[in-house]
Design an enzyme around this catalytic site. Sequence first.
Site, PDB file in Angstrom:
ATOM      1  N   ARG A 153       0.762  -1.253   0.032  1.00  0.00           N
ATOM      2  CA  ARG A 153      -0.148   0.156   0.146  1.00  0.00           C
ATOM      3  C   ARG A 153       0.761   1.374  -0.131  1.00  0.00           C
ATOM      4  O   ARG A 153       1.581   1.458   0.920  1.00  0.00           O
ATOM      5  CB  ARG A 153      -1.015   0.101   1.146  1.00  0.00           C
ATOM      6  CG  ARG A 153      -1.649   1.342   1.213  1.00  0.00           C
ATOM      7  CD  ARG A 153      -2.934   1.384   2.260  1.00  0.00           C
ATOM      8  NE  ARG A 153      -2.636   1.147   3.540  1.00  0.00           N
ATOM      9  CZ  ARG A 153      -3.462   1.130   4.749  1.00  0.00           C
ATOM     10  NH1 ARG A 153      -4.868   1.390   4.174  1.00  0.00           N
ATOM     11  NH2 ARG A 153      -3.225   1.299   5.691  1.00  0.00           N
ATOM     12  N   ASP A 158      -3.690   2.667  14.154  1.00  0.00           N
ATOM     13  CA  ASP A 158      -2.859   3.672  13.107  1.00  0.00           C
ATOM     14  C   ASP A 158      -3.741   4.595  12.873  1.00  0.00           C
ATOM     15  O   ASP A 158      -4.532   5.215  13.701  1.00  0.00           O
ATOM     16  CB  ASP A 158      -2.752   2.547  11.728  1.00  0.00           C
ATOM     17  CG  ASP A 158      -4.202   2.374  11.221  1.00  0.00           C
ATOM     18  OD1 ASP A 158      -5.306   3.035  11.499  1.00  0.00           O
ATOM     19  OD2 ASP A 158      -4.147   1.685   9.950  1.00  0.00           O
TER      20      ASP A 158
END
Length: 547
Positions: free
Chosen positions: A161, A442
Site C-alpha cells: 500500500r 494506526d
Amino acid sequence: MIPGVLIHSKVAEQAQSAILTKEALSFLAALHRTFESTRRSLLTARGEAQRRWDFGVQFNFPQETAHIRADASWQCAPPAPGLEDRRVEITGPTDRKMVINALNSGTKTFMADFEDSNSPTFANMIHGQVNLRDAIRREIDFQTGGKNYRLCEKPAVLIVRPRGWHLDEPRVTIDNVPMSASLFDFGLYLYHNAQELVLRGHGPYFYLPKMEHYLEARLWNDVFIFSQSYLGMPLGTIRATVLIETLPAVFNMEEILYELRTHSSGLNCGRWDYIFSFIKKRRADPSAVLPNRADVTMTVPFMDAYVQLLIQTCHKRKVAAMGGMAAQIPIKSDPKANDAVMEKVRQDKLREVLAGHDGTWIAHPLINKIVMDVFNEHMPDPNQYHILREDVKVAVADLLNTHVPGKITDEGVRSNISTSLAYTAAWIDGNGCIPLNHLMEDAATAEITRVQLWQWIKYGSCLDSGQSITVGYVDNLIDDLAPGVKQSYAGVKEDKLAVAVEYLKGQIRQVWPSEFLTSDLMWHLAVADGVDVVAGGVEEQWRMAAM
C-alpha cells in the site's frame, strides 16, 4: 545523478544508495513529469467538491456514468496468480521484523503498508523498500535478543500500500516540486521488484488508499499502463485493490472498478477511515453528528449499507470484496478478558463471511487461526464471487443515514483525547502503528478521534450528563490527560507529546477540520530528516494548515 532530481536528506544513506539508483530515479522522474499536473488538478477538484457539499449539494451517484452502472456486460480481469484466495490478509508497516512475521503468519496475503500504519520518516520509507526487496528475493533475516527471524517455505503473497494521492514526498523534489508520495512509494517498489515477482510466479500487487472519485482511479490506471510499458511488461501484470474508505468513493465504486478493470483485484471496506471521512465530508451538516466512536459499529445503518453495496458491486464485476480490520491484540495477562475479545473478533468475521465477503483483515498473527477457521467453515471455495446479493437495494439515503443509537459520554471524550495524543506523539517520533487498550491503532483511529472532538464542539453537543462540550471543557481534559498518556503508551516522548497537545488544541478551534493530520505534521518529519522547510515559507504553510 538525474537533471532536475534532488534528494534533500542523507538519512539512511547506505540504504538510499541501494534504492535511489540512477535508473530508479529516472523512472520516478518520468512518472512525476507525466502525471503530476493531473494529480494536482484532481486534488483541486476535491476542494471544489467539498465546497459544494458545504453549501448543501447532495451526495449522489454520478449522473454522467449511469451507463457504466447499467451495463451488466463488463467484468474485471480474473484473479492474478496468488490472489484467487484471500480469505485472511494481515497488514502492518514495513520494518524488517514485521515483514518476516507477517509473511510467516499463515495468512493468505500480507499488505505491507507505507501508509496509515507507517510514520513516513525517510528512514522508514527507504528501509521499507529494502526490506520488501530482500523479502521478495528470500534474502531477508533479522536477529534480536538472541532470536533469528527467517522466512518460512511458503510465505504469504505480498501486496503493497503506497501513500495516498494527497501526500507529497518532501525529501525528493523533481524540477523544484516535491513529488507525489504515491508515485514515490509505488515507483520504487515496482522498479526494483516487478520483474522478480513475475519470475517467482506472482506479480506487483497494490492496495490503493484514500481515493474520492473515479477520475483518481483513472489516473492510477494510466500510471499502471505507462509503468508496464516503461518496464516492458504485459498489460494487466499490475493488480490493485482499492480501499473504499472515503464517503465520496462509495458513490463511485462501480466506476472505480471500471477504470481499473484490466488491473483490478477488488475493493476493500476501510471501515475506520470511512467513519473519519463520513464526519469530515459532512462537516457542514449538523444532522451528521455521531455518538461515541465505540457506538459506530459495522451494523449501524450507514455502515451496513456501505458494506452491502460494496459486496454486491464487487461480485457483479467478479472481483474480491474484502472485509475490514480486526485490530484486536491478544491479552496474554488476562485469559478471561482475552476470550471475550476473541469472541468479539469471531462474531465480526462471521458477520463478514455470511454477508458475502471474500476475505478480511487482521493486525496480529495470533488472530489468524480464529479468523481462518470462521472463513474455512463458511467459505469452502476460494471466494464468493457467485453470491451476487441481488437482494440488496441501497439508496442514497441509506448511505447517509445517521440514525446511530448511542450517546456521547465523558469517557468517550476522554478516550478520544488520549488516543489522539498518544498516536500523534508516536507518529511524530517515527512510529505509525502502536498498541493502545489492546488494539493496534494506526492513523485512521487518530483521525476519527480528532474530527469527532471538532464536530462535538462545532455543533454544541452535550454529554449524556448534560455537560456542554466546549473548547474550554476539552482544553481542560487535554491538560489533565496528557501526563497519563505516557503511562498508557510508554514510547511517548515529552517533546513529541507537547506538539500533539498543541496540534489537538488547534484542531478543535478550526472553522473546518484539516484534511489529514499526516499532511499537517509532515514538516516535523521533514525537518528531522534535514530538509530545509523554512526556505520558501514551507514551514509556515504547514503550520498554518495545522493550526
